[in-house]
Scaffold this motif. Structure first.
Motif, PDB file in Angstrom:
ATOM      1  N   ILE A   3      62.198  83.495  36.838  1.00  0.00           N
ATOM      2  CA  ILE A   3      61.115  82.623  37.296  1.00  0.00           C
ATOM      3  C   ILE A   3      60.035  82.639  36.224  1.00  0.00           C
ATOM      4  CG2 ILE A   3      59.326  82.234  39.024  1.00  0.00           C
ATOM      5  CD1 ILE A   3      61.168  83.638  41.060  1.00  0.00           C
ATOM      6  N   ALA A   4      59.701  81.473  35.710  1.00  0.00           N
ATOM      7  CA  ALA A   4      58.596  81.314  34.768  1.00  0.00           C
ATOM      8  C   ALA A   4      57.503  80.555  35.505  1.00  0.00           C
ATOM      9  CB  ALA A   4      59.043  80.546  33.535  1.00  0.00           C
ATOM     10  N   THR A   5      56.315  81.120  35.557  1.00  0.00           N
ATOM     11  CA  THR A   5      55.233  80.534  36.331  1.00  0.00           C
ATOM     12  C   THR A   5      53.928  80.589  35.565  1.00  0.00           C
ATOM     13  OG1 THR A   5      54.027  80.660  38.447  1.00  0.00           O
ATOM     14  CG2 THR A   5      54.811  82.730  37.510  1.00  0.00           C
ATOM     15  N   ARG A   6      52.998  79.773  35.956  1.00  0.00           N
ATOM     16  CA  ARG A   6      51.680  79.746  35.331  1.00  0.00           C
ATOM     17  C   ARG A   6      50.869  80.984  35.697  1.00  0.00           C
ATOM     18  NH1 ARG A   6      48.211  74.533  36.320  1.00  0.00           N
ATOM     19  NH2 ARG A   6      49.445  73.862  34.579  1.00  0.00           N
ATOM     20  N   ASP A   7      51.039  81.448  36.924  1.00  0.00           N
ATOM     21  CA  ASP A   7      50.267  82.592  37.400  1.00  0.00           C
ATOM     22  C   ASP A   7      51.093  83.309  38.451  1.00  0.00           C
ATOM     23  OD1 ASP A   7      48.218  84.372  37.810  1.00  0.00           O
ATOM     24  OD2 ASP A   7      46.809  82.918  38.638  1.00  0.00           O
ATOM     25  N   ALA A   8      51.171  84.621  38.371  1.00  0.00           N
ATOM     26  CA  ALA A   8      51.930  85.410  39.340  1.00  0.00           C
ATOM     27  C   ALA A   8      51.184  86.691  39.643  1.00  0.00           C
ATOM     28  CB  ALA A   8      53.314  85.744  38.798  1.00  0.00           C
ATOM     29  N   GLN A   9      51.292  87.120  40.887  1.00  0.00           N
ATOM     30  CA  GLN A   9      50.705  88.391  41.266  1.00  0.00           C
ATOM     31  C   GLN A   9      51.653  89.110  42.207  1.00  0.00           C
ATOM     32  OE1 GLN A   9      46.607  88.410  42.352  1.00  0.00           O
ATOM     33  NE2 GLN A   9      46.765  90.375  43.388  1.00  0.00           N
ATOM     34  N   ARG A  10      52.106  90.266  41.767  1.00  0.00           N
ATOM     35  CA  ARG A  10      53.008  91.076  42.573  1.00  0.00           C
ATOM     36  C   ARG A  10      52.179  91.867  43.570  1.00  0.00           C
ATOM     37  NH1 ARG A  10      57.889  94.901  40.450  1.00  0.00           N
ATOM     38  NH2 ARG A  10      58.662  95.420  42.512  1.00  0.00           N
ATOM     39  N   GLY A  11      52.763  92.102  44.738  1.00  0.00           N
ATOM     40  CA  GLY A  11      52.046  92.880  45.743  1.00  0.00           C
ATOM     41  C   GLY A  11      53.000  93.622  46.653  1.00  0.00           C
TER      42      GLY A  11
END
Length: 138
Positions: free
Chosen positions: A77-85
């Motif tokens: 997955i290539a994304t502009r913005d990611a945040q793992r939680g």
């Protein structure tokens, strides 16, 4: 399966022990299991969920993105913005709200820029009409 989630500045997730994944595109939510056919799709702003071989869940909020499956065992997955939680509720309420607000602000900025561009063109046309036809060759 291996899962790789990247944004422009970092590798957010790189895990080789994934047994299933759930994501969302414009058509809705879908799942990926080992042996899945190769595919490419555009994700919506949403939370991607997966399970590790030990049964532990993983979560990552993505701000749109492109998901690809290769060979039934590689998910990228290539994304502009990611945040793992670690907490699904926090990701869904706080992070997705922030992502959606940023997307709306970008849309409003594009609309404002388009209006300015249109106004500039109108002013140029008005100026050209005010000067009347000119004889270029004279």
């Amino acid at each position: 399966m291996r899962l790789l989630i990247t944004d422009p500045t970092a590798v957010v997730v790189d895990s080789a022990d994934i047994t299933s994944l759930r994501a969302e595109d414009e058509t809705g939510s879908f799942g990926i299991l080992p042996g899945h056919a190769d595919m490419l799709t555009v994700l919506t702003t949403s939370v991607v969920l997966w399970r590790h071989t030990d049964g532990k869940p993983g979560y990552c909020a993505v701000r749109r993105g492109v998901l690809s499956v290769q060979g039934g065992k590689e998910i990228a997955i290539a994304t502009r913005d990611a945040q793992r939680g670690d907490d699904l509720e926090t990701l869904e309420t706080q992070v997705l709200a922030r992502f959606l607000a940023e997307a709306e602000a970008e849309r409003a900025g594009r609309v404002a820029a388009m209006r300015l561009h249109t106004q500039a063109i109108r002013r140029i046309i008005e100026a050209l009409r005010a000067n009347g036809p000119t004889d270029i060759g004279a």
